[in-house]
Design a protein around this motif. Structure first.
Motif, PDB file in Angstrom:
ATOM      1  N   LYS A 128       0.843  -1.198   0.000  1.00  0.00           N
ATOM      2  CA  LYS A 128       0.000   0.000   0.000  1.00  0.00           C
ATOM      3  C   LYS A 128       0.881   1.252   0.000  1.00  0.00           C
ATOM      4  O   LYS A 128       1.731   1.424   0.873  1.00  0.00           O
ATOM      5  CB  LYS A 128      -0.910  -0.007   1.238  1.00  0.00           C
ATOM      6  N   ILE A 130       0.731   5.496  -0.198  1.00  0.00           N
ATOM      7  CA  ILE A 130      -0.071   6.711  -0.113  1.00  0.00           C
ATOM      8  C   ILE A 130       0.834   7.871  -0.489  1.00  0.00           C
ATOM      9  O   ILE A 130       1.879   8.074   0.134  1.00  0.00           O
ATOM     10  CB  ILE A 130      -0.650   6.909   1.301  1.00  0.00           C
ATOM     11  N   GLU A 143      -6.667  10.945   7.137  1.00  0.00           N
ATOM     12  CA  GLU A 143      -6.318  10.673   5.732  1.00  0.00           C
ATOM     13  C   GLU A 143      -5.770   9.255   5.582  1.00  0.00           C
ATOM     14  O   GLU A 143      -6.173   8.517   4.683  1.00  0.00           O
ATOM     15  CB  GLU A 143      -5.295  11.699   5.237  1.00  0.00           C
ATOM     16  N   ILE A 144      -4.856   8.881   6.464  1.00  0.00           N
ATOM     17  CA  ILE A 144      -4.259   7.533   6.408  1.00  0.00           C
ATOM     18  C   ILE A 144      -5.339   6.489   6.656  1.00  0.00           C
ATOM     19  O   ILE A 144      -5.455   5.506   5.905  1.00  0.00           O
ATOM     20  CB  ILE A 144      -3.113   7.385   7.427  1.00  0.00           C
ATOM     21  N   SER A 146      -8.577   6.692   6.211  1.00  0.00           N
ATOM     22  CA  SER A 146      -9.541   6.610   5.097  1.00  0.00           C
ATOM     23  C   SER A 146      -8.960   5.833   3.925  1.00  0.00           C
ATOM     24  O   SER A 146      -9.666   5.066   3.274  1.00  0.00           O
ATOM     25  CB  SER A 146      -9.986   8.012   4.659  1.00  0.00           C
ATOM     26  N   LYS A 147      -7.667   6.004   3.650  1.00  0.00           N
ATOM     27  CA  LYS A 147      -7.035   5.253   2.550  1.00  0.00           C
ATOM     28  C   LYS A 147      -6.918   3.768   2.890  1.00  0.00           C
ATOM     29  O   LYS A 147      -7.070   2.923   2.014  1.00  0.00           O
ATOM     30  CB  LYS A 147      -5.636   5.812   2.272  1.00  0.00           C
ATOM     31  N   LEU A 148      -6.656   3.457   4.155  1.00  0.00           N
ATOM     32  CA  LEU A 148      -6.484   2.056   4.541  1.00  0.00           C
ATOM     33  C   LEU A 148      -7.799   1.320   4.677  1.00  0.00           C
ATOM     34  O   LEU A 148      -7.862   0.108   4.466  1.00  0.00           O
ATOM     35  CB  LEU A 148      -5.704   1.970   5.865  1.00  0.00           C
ATOM     36  N   SER A 150     -10.546   2.018   2.924  1.00  0.00           N
ATOM     37  CA  SER A 150     -11.360   2.080   1.698  1.00  0.00           C
ATOM     38  C   SER A 150     -11.226   0.830   0.853  1.00  0.00           C
ATOM     39  O   SER A 150     -10.363   0.042   0.987  1.00  0.00           O
ATOM     40  CB  SER A 150     -10.964   3.287   0.856  1.00  0.00           C
TER      41      SER A 150
END
Length: 150
Positions: A128, A130, A143-144, A146-148, A150
């Motif tokens: 992963k 970002i 932010e971190i 939400s990316k993980l 999703s």
């Protein structure tokens, strides 16, 4: 035969391996790597245990004063082990590569950094990635997460 633009010394590989297999039970840990443009090698900048994402981004470290500010004009690779709480109650600590590439960085350095990204990602064995280009305000726990998630 493949060619690499930036060498990853064995000491950095060893640090990444040790970081990857360290046992963690809370918070976020990070290892910060930079490219030495003159030598065309990667160098470890610092490692942090139990640091918040915001402390790492803003340099407001309680545990590591004056050491953890990410530069606003120089790219870095940051591998983090970040505590994620899932909706079903599980807690995990995935490894994530943050590609810190501020738009204010020198173009030549950004190009060198981008050319070495895939090799570094493979060496760190992180799936992963970002990308953060907007500076410290874009690097937040939300932010971190939400990316993980999703």
């Amino acid at each position: 035969m493949s060619s690499v633009t930036v060498d990853i010394p064995q000491a950095v590989k060893d640090s990444l391996r040790k970081f990857r297999f360290a046992r963690r039970n809370a918070g976020t840990a990070a290892i910060v790597i930079k490219i030495n443009k003159a030598k065309l090698i990667m160098e470890e900048v610092e490692q942090f245990d139990n640091i918040s994402i915001e402390e790492l981004a803003e340099g407001e470290c309680l545990h590591y004063p004056l050491k953890c500010e990410l530069p606003e004009n120089s790219p870095r690779y940051i591998v983090i082990s970040h505590e994620v709480k899932h909706k079903d109650g599980r807690t995990s600590f995935p490894l994530v590569l943050i590609n810190w590439a501020p738009t204010t960085s020198e173009t030549g350095m950004l190009t060198l950094h981008a050319s070495a990204l895939l090799n570094f990602q493979n060496t760190a064995d992180v799936s992963k990635v970002i990308e953060i280009r907007e500076g410290p305000e874009a690097l937040t726990k939300e932010e971190i997460d939400s990316k993980l998630l999703s």
